[in-house]
Design an enzyme around this catalytic site. Structure first.
Site, PDB file in Angstrom:
ATOM      1  N   ASP A 210     -12.639  23.208   1.529  1.00  0.00           N
ATOM      2  CA  ASP A 210     -13.302  22.884   0.282  1.00  0.00           C
ATOM      3  C   ASP A 210     -12.542  21.673  -0.278  1.00  0.00           C
ATOM      4  O   ASP A 210     -11.402  21.426   0.104  1.00  0.00           O
ATOM      5  CB  ASP A 210     -13.230  24.087  -0.662  1.00  0.00           C
ATOM      6  CG  ASP A 210     -13.908  23.832  -1.990  1.00  0.00           C
ATOM      7  OD1 ASP A 210     -14.991  23.221  -2.001  1.00  0.00           O
ATOM      8  OD2 ASP A 210     -13.358  24.256  -3.018  1.00  0.00           O
TER       9      ASP A 210
ATOM     10  N   ASP B  48     -12.551  20.223  -4.089  1.00  0.00           N
ATOM     11  CA  ASP B  48     -11.996  20.382  -5.434  1.00  0.00           C
ATOM     12  C   ASP B  48     -11.278  21.724  -5.550  1.00  0.00           C
ATOM     13  O   ASP B  48     -11.866  22.777  -5.330  1.00  0.00           O
ATOM     14  CB  ASP B  48     -13.102  20.275  -6.482  1.00  0.00           C
ATOM     15  CG  ASP B  48     -13.854  18.948  -6.413  1.00  0.00           C
ATOM     16  OD1 ASP B  48     -13.270  17.964  -5.918  1.00  0.00           O
ATOM     17  OD2 ASP B  48     -15.008  18.902  -6.857  1.00  0.00           O
TER      18      ASP B  48
END
Length: 187
Positions: free
Chosen positions: A7, A9
């Site tokens: 991922d 952020d």
């Protein structure tokens, strides 16, 4: 092929409840870029799968999104690393497509494009939806405590049984590389 899916952020860079909308707002988490570089140098291909509802909500445009990713790639290149591909879902949470996590669409699309199984592929995230997407894609979910990770760990303690949890991306990368070197040679 050795693959890791991250991922963005909250795993690679600091997250914000107001979204990361510009290069000026994008700040890497300490040690995360070095961790990606180490993974690359250890022979892993690193991909990103990220929800970016700010695009669908009009909070920032594709030029800003690309500029952020370009900054990340340039900083990684300076360290001898790279992201091999970035998958993203621009749809907002109230109108999700199967690509938006917790759906597995981005991960399944990456697997199809790479002609690879996700069975042993670690998918590293900081949110419960990252874990759900990894499970739905038959990948190996990994939680980091950066970003929303500590809250996710607290709120989903029972559901996280069997999920590896690390303090940050650097700790995960070091453990993955060490485990790779501990494996006996293939005969």
């Amino acid at each position: 092929m050795k693959i890791v899916i991250l991922d963005r952020d909250g795993v690679i860079n600091e997250d914000s409840p107001n979204h990361i909308k510009s290069v000026a707002e994008w700040r890497p988490i300490a040690g995360s870029l070095e961790a990606i570089a180490k993974l690359c140098q250890a022979g892993f291909r690193v991909f990103v799968a990220t929800n970016q509802s700010g695009l669908g909500r009009g909070l920032f445009d594709y030029d800003a999104f690309c500029a952020i990713n370009d900054r990340m790639q340039k900083q990684l290149a300076e360290l001898g690393g790279r992201i091999d591909g970035i998958a993203f879902a621009p749809d907002p949470p109230d109108a999700p497509t199967p690509r938006r996590k917790p759906g597995p669409g981005m991960l399944l699309d990456l697997a199809r494009r790479l002609n690879a199984s996700l069975d042993l592929v670690p998918v590293v995230g900081d949110s419960w939806r990252d874990i759900q997407a990894a499970r739905a894609a038959q990948a190996r979910p990994v939680l980091v405590r950066t970003g929303n990770g500590r809250r996710t760990e607290t709120e989903h303690r029972t559901e996280l049984r069997g999920v590896a949890v690390y303090d940050d991306l650097a700790t995960f990368a070091n453990a993955l590389i060490a485990a790779q070197h501990a494996l006996p040679p293939v005969r």
